[in-house]
Design an enzyme around this catalytic site. Structure first.
Site, PDB file in Angstrom:
ATOM      1  CG  ASP A  86      -1.620  -1.360   1.376  1.00  0.00           C
ATOM      2  OD1 ASP A  86      -2.511  -1.634   0.567  1.00  0.00           O
ATOM      3  OD2 ASP A  86      -1.249  -2.145   2.269  1.00  0.00           O
TER       4      ASP A  86
ATOM      5  CG  HIS B 106      -3.374  -5.124   3.552  1.00  0.00           C
ATOM      6  ND1 HIS B 106      -2.816  -4.365   2.565  1.00  0.00           N
ATOM      7  CD2 HIS B 106      -3.783  -6.266   2.962  1.00  0.00           C
ATOM      8  CE1 HIS B 106      -2.902  -5.024   1.416  1.00  0.00           C
ATOM      9  NE2 HIS B 106      -3.477  -6.177   1.631  1.00  0.00           N
TER      10      HIS B 106
HETATM   11  N1  LIG Z   1      -0.653  -7.800   2.923  1.00  0.00           N
HETATM   12  C1  LIG Z   1      -0.629  -7.571   1.625  1.00  0.00           C
HETATM   13  O1  LIG Z   1      -0.261  -6.483   1.175  1.00  0.00           O
HETATM   14  C2  LIG Z   1      -1.046  -8.621   0.634  1.00  0.00           C
HETATM   15  C3  LIG Z   1      -0.931  -8.358  -0.736  1.00  0.00           C
HETATM   16  C4  LIG Z   1      -1.323  -9.347  -1.651  1.00  0.00           C
HETATM   17  C5  LIG Z   1      -1.821 -10.552  -1.188  1.00  0.00           C
HETATM   18  N2  LIG Z   1      -1.950 -10.771   0.139  1.00  0.00           N
HETATM   19  C6  LIG Z   1      -2.433 -12.060   0.657  1.00  0.00           C
HETATM   20  O2  LIG Z   1      -1.404 -13.006   0.530  1.00  0.00           O
HETATM   21  C7  LIG Z   1      -1.948 -14.308   0.502  1.00  0.00           C
HETATM   22  C8  LIG Z   1      -1.336 -15.136  -0.608  1.00  0.00           C
HETATM   23  O3  LIG Z   1      -1.630 -14.601  -1.867  1.00  0.00           O
HETATM   24  P1  LIG Z   1      -1.333 -15.430  -3.203  1.00  0.00           P
HETATM   25  O4  LIG Z   1      -1.778 -14.583  -4.325  1.00  0.00           O
HETATM   26  O5  LIG Z   1       0.056 -15.954  -3.202  1.00  0.00           O
HETATM   27  O6  LIG Z   1      -2.356 -16.632  -3.007  1.00  0.00           O
HETATM   28  P2  LIG Z   1      -2.340 -18.081  -3.665  1.00  0.00           P
HETATM   29  O7  LIG Z   1      -3.699 -18.627  -3.447  1.00  0.00           O
HETATM   30  O8  LIG Z   1      -1.770 -18.057  -5.031  1.00  0.00           O
HETATM   31  O9  LIG Z   1      -1.312 -18.881  -2.762  1.00  0.00           O
HETATM   32  C9  LIG Z   1      -1.543 -19.143  -1.428  1.00  0.00           C
HETATM   33  C10 LIG Z   1      -0.859 -20.449  -1.080  1.00  0.00           C
HETATM   34  O10 LIG Z   1      -0.973 -20.629   0.332  1.00  0.00           O
HETATM   35  C11 LIG Z   1      -1.178 -22.013   0.554  1.00  0.00           C
HETATM   36  N3  LIG Z   1      -1.712 -22.218   1.909  1.00  0.00           N
HETATM   37  C12 LIG Z   1      -2.988 -22.124   2.331  1.00  0.00           C
HETATM   38  N4  LIG Z   1      -3.069 -22.434   3.622  1.00  0.00           N
HETATM   39  C13 LIG Z   1      -1.819 -22.736   4.041  1.00  0.00           C
HETATM   40  C14 LIG Z   1      -1.271 -23.148   5.272  1.00  0.00           C
HETATM   41  N5  LIG Z   1      -2.031 -23.318   6.341  1.00  0.00           N
HETATM   42  N6  LIG Z   1       0.060 -23.347   5.336  1.00  0.00           N
HETATM   43  C15 LIG Z   1       0.829 -23.192   4.260  1.00  0.00           C
HETATM   44  N7  LIG Z   1       0.374 -22.821   3.060  1.00  0.00           N
HETATM   45  C16 LIG Z   1      -0.946 -22.581   2.949  1.00  0.00           C
HETATM   46  C17 LIG Z   1      -2.118 -22.418  -0.562  1.00  0.00           C
HETATM   47  O11 LIG Z   1      -2.118 -23.810  -0.749  1.00  0.00           O
HETATM   48  C18 LIG Z   1      -1.508 -21.659  -1.747  1.00  0.00           C
HETATM   49  O12 LIG Z   1      -0.513 -22.438  -2.388  1.00  0.00           O
HETATM   50  C19 LIG Z   1      -3.454 -14.097   0.388  1.00  0.00           C
HETATM   51  O13 LIG Z   1      -4.004 -14.216   1.695  1.00  0.00           O
HETATM   52  C20 LIG Z   1      -3.571 -12.677  -0.087  1.00  0.00           C
HETATM   53  O14 LIG Z   1      -4.800 -12.114   0.289  1.00  0.00           O
HETATM   54  C21 LIG Z   1      -1.564  -9.828   1.055  1.00  0.00           C
HETATM   55  C1  LIG Z   2      -8.912  -5.738   7.646  1.00  0.00           C
HETATM   56  O1  LIG Z   2      -8.149  -5.938   6.482  1.00  0.00           O
HETATM   57  C2  LIG Z   2      -8.116  -7.263   5.999  1.00  0.00           C
HETATM   58  C3  LIG Z   2      -7.118  -7.327   4.892  1.00  0.00           C
HETATM   59  O2  LIG Z   2      -5.892  -7.506   5.504  1.00  0.00           O
HETATM   60  C4  LIG Z   2      -9.488  -7.673   5.564  1.00  0.00           C
HETATM   61  O3  LIG Z   2      -9.476  -9.008   5.105  1.00  0.00           O
HETATM   62  C5  LIG Z   2     -10.408  -7.533   6.780  1.00  0.00           C
HETATM   63  O4  LIG Z   2     -11.736  -7.836   6.386  1.00  0.00           O
HETATM   64  C6  LIG Z   2     -10.337  -6.134   7.351  1.00  0.00           C
HETATM   65  N1  LIG Z   2     -11.088  -6.134   8.598  1.00  0.00           N
HETATM   66  C7  LIG Z   2     -12.339  -5.713   8.717  1.00  0.00           C
HETATM   67  C8  LIG Z   2     -12.970  -5.876  10.063  1.00  0.00           C
HETATM   68  O5  LIG Z   2     -12.942  -5.208   7.782  1.00  0.00           O
END
Ligand SMILES: NC(=O)c1ccc[n+]([C@@H]2O[C@H](COP(=O)([O-])OP(=O)(O)OC[C@H]3O[C@@H](n4cnc5c(N)ncnc54)[C@H](O)[C@@H]3O)[C@@H](O)[C@H]2O)c1
Ligand SMILES: *[C@@H]1O[C@H](CO)[C@@H](O)[C@H](O)[C@H]1NC(C)=O
Ligand SMILES: *[C@@H]1O[C@H](CO)[C@@H](O)[C@H](O)[C@H]1NC(C)=O
Ligand SMILES: *[C@@H]1O[C@H](CO)[C@@H](O)[C@H](O)[C@H]1NC(C)=O
Ligand SMILES: *[C@@H]1O[C@H](CO)[C@@H](O)[C@H](O)[C@H]1NC(C)=O
Length: 339
Positions: free
Chosen positions: A165, A193
């Site tokens: 972000d 986030h």
């Molecule tokens: N914080 C951020 O800025 C941000 C940004 C983008 C994505 N995300 C989050 O990151 C995560 C991953 O995104 P992605 O696009 O790589 O998803 P994806 O679905 O391509 O990959 C996720 C992987 O995690 C694995 N997984 C699920 N549960 C698991 C567990 N308990 N232990 C180990 N592995 C497990 C799945 O099998 C899959 O291979 C999602 O939750 C997404 O929302 C966060």
């Molecule tokens: C806070 O942000 C996350 C993304 O990290 C989202 O999944 C979640 O729903 C948000 N929490 C609430 C209460 O909206």
């Protein structure tokens, strides 16, 4: 000495970009040999084998070993860094509370595994030098649950990713001013986030035509900065999904590298970055016991919230709203921890 690094969700799309960047030295430097431990769930093991083959085929000089696994006791052993990317994704028809419940179960178990298997010194039986970054959503609350489930590791050693972000905000300002992103510094992402996060440019500086200007003076469009700019950053994840039919992965991986590199090497003098860290209730009126995104400076692998920035009413209201959302989510998540 080599560093041992765990990436969970290692068969997923973020990991596919992330593992390459880490293995070629973008995070820990070009002199730091690394061991990569890759955790995913059992049905993903064949996919993970393919990722391991590709890592081998990159023939990278720093990559000493790759250990794929579906077992926590293997994955969480003797780590220097844990990047927790995998989480339970939202499926059609899944209720919000069931999704949260599933994620609490994952991060409770992984937090406990960190506590149990992380490197211990013989004398003190304490984990040493582990840094844990949570990426999997809901990142802030998952991070809090993991930290609470690992009582032997200080809360300061946990953070969650809001750097994507932060980078989005930086780039939006840079494009508006016609300068490279490196000429924009000190944007802030406050809070969760999610779309309630508050991208704040009141302390941001833009290097334009040889001098450093306040962002509002550089952009010269207050209406955009307090309106469309904010919603663009807040909604950027959704915009990427709409266009790509997949969520942000390349940019998320880059942000993870930026976040970890700054923890490792520190932030530049006079600059701060955004990350979700543990709130002790002493900064900007944010309640204690939340993982909330703040502006932080990092020195000697230790972050510090940048305190004392002036906050106007417009900003404070937005900072409070995103905190309220996190409090509600925490309380629900914690109620699932007990069971
Ligand atoms: N914080 C951020 O800025 C941000 C940004 C983008 C994505 N995300 C989050 O990151 C995560 C991953 O995104 P992605 O696009 O790589 O998803 P994806 O679905 O391509 O990959 C996720 C992987 O995690 C694995 N997984 C699920 N549960 C698991 C567990 N308990 N232990 C180990 N592995 C497990 C799945 O099998 C899959 O291979 C999602 O939750 C997404 O929302 C966060
Ligand atoms: C806070 O942000 C996350 C993304 O990290 C989202 O999944 C979640 O729903 C948000 N929490 C609430 C209460 O909206
Ligand atoms: C927490 O992080 C600090 C800074 O890297 C480190 O010195 C300390 O050993 C870590 N604590 C644990 C228990 O890993
Ligand atoms: C601003 O950018 C120019 C290059 O365009 C650089 O020479 C100068 O040192 C920068 N100034 C500051 C204050 O960072
Ligand atoms: C860096 O932090 C470690 C412990 O985290 C401490 O022992 C050391 O003195 C610190 N060094 C400096 C220069 O602050």
């Amino acid at each position: 000495m080599q560093s041992t690094l765990l990436v969970t969700g290692a068969a997923g799309q973020i990991a596919y970009s992330l593992l390459f960047s880490i293995a070629k030295g973008d995070v820990f430097g070009k002199d730091q040999p690394i061991i990569l431990v890759l955790l995913d769930i059992p049905p993903m093991m064949t996919v993970l084998d393919g990722v391991v083959m590709e890592l081998q085929d990159c023939a990278l000089p720093l990559l000493k070993e790759v250990i794929p696994t579906d077992k926590e006791e293997v994955a969480f052993k003797d780590l220097d860094v844990a990047i927790l990317v995998g989480s339970m994704p939202r499926r059609d028809g899944m209720e919000r509370k069931d999704l949260l419940k599933a994620n609490v179960a994952i991060f409770k178990s992984q937090g406990a595994a960190l506590d149990k298997y992380a490197k211990k010194t013989r004398l003190w039986e304490r984990a040493v030098n582990i840094q844990v970054l949570v990426v999997g959503n809901p990142a802030n609350t998952n991070c809090l649950i993991a930290a609470k489930s690992a009582p032997s590791i200080p809360k300061e050693n946990f953070s969650c990713l809001t750097r994507l972000d932060h980078n989005r905000a930086r780039s939006q300002v840079a494009m508006r001013c016609g300068v490279p992103a490196s000429h924009v510094k000190n944007v802030i992402i406050w809070g969760n986030h999610s779309s309630t996060q508050y991208p704040d440019v009141h302390h941001c500086k833009v290097n334009m035509s040889g001098s450093e200007l306040a962002c509002f003076d550089a952009v010269k469009d207050d209406k955009w900065l307090t309106g469309e700019f904010i919603s663009t950053v807040q909604q950027r994840g959704a915009a990427v999904i709409k266009a790509r039919k997949l969520s942000s992965a390349m940019s998320a991986a880059k942000a993870i590298c930026d976040h970890m590199r700054d923890i490792w090497s520190g932030t530049a003098e006079g600059e701060f970055i955004s990350m979700g860290v543990y709130s002790t209730g002493n900064s900007y009126g944010v309640a204690e016991d939340l993982i909330y995104s703040f502006p932080v400076e990092i020195k000697n692998k230790t972050w510090k919230i940048v305190d004392g920035l002036t906050i106007n009413k417009f900003s404070q209201e937005k900072m409070d709203a995103t905190a309220a959302e996190l409090i509600e989510e925490r309380d629900t998540a914690v109620s699932y921890l007990a069971v």
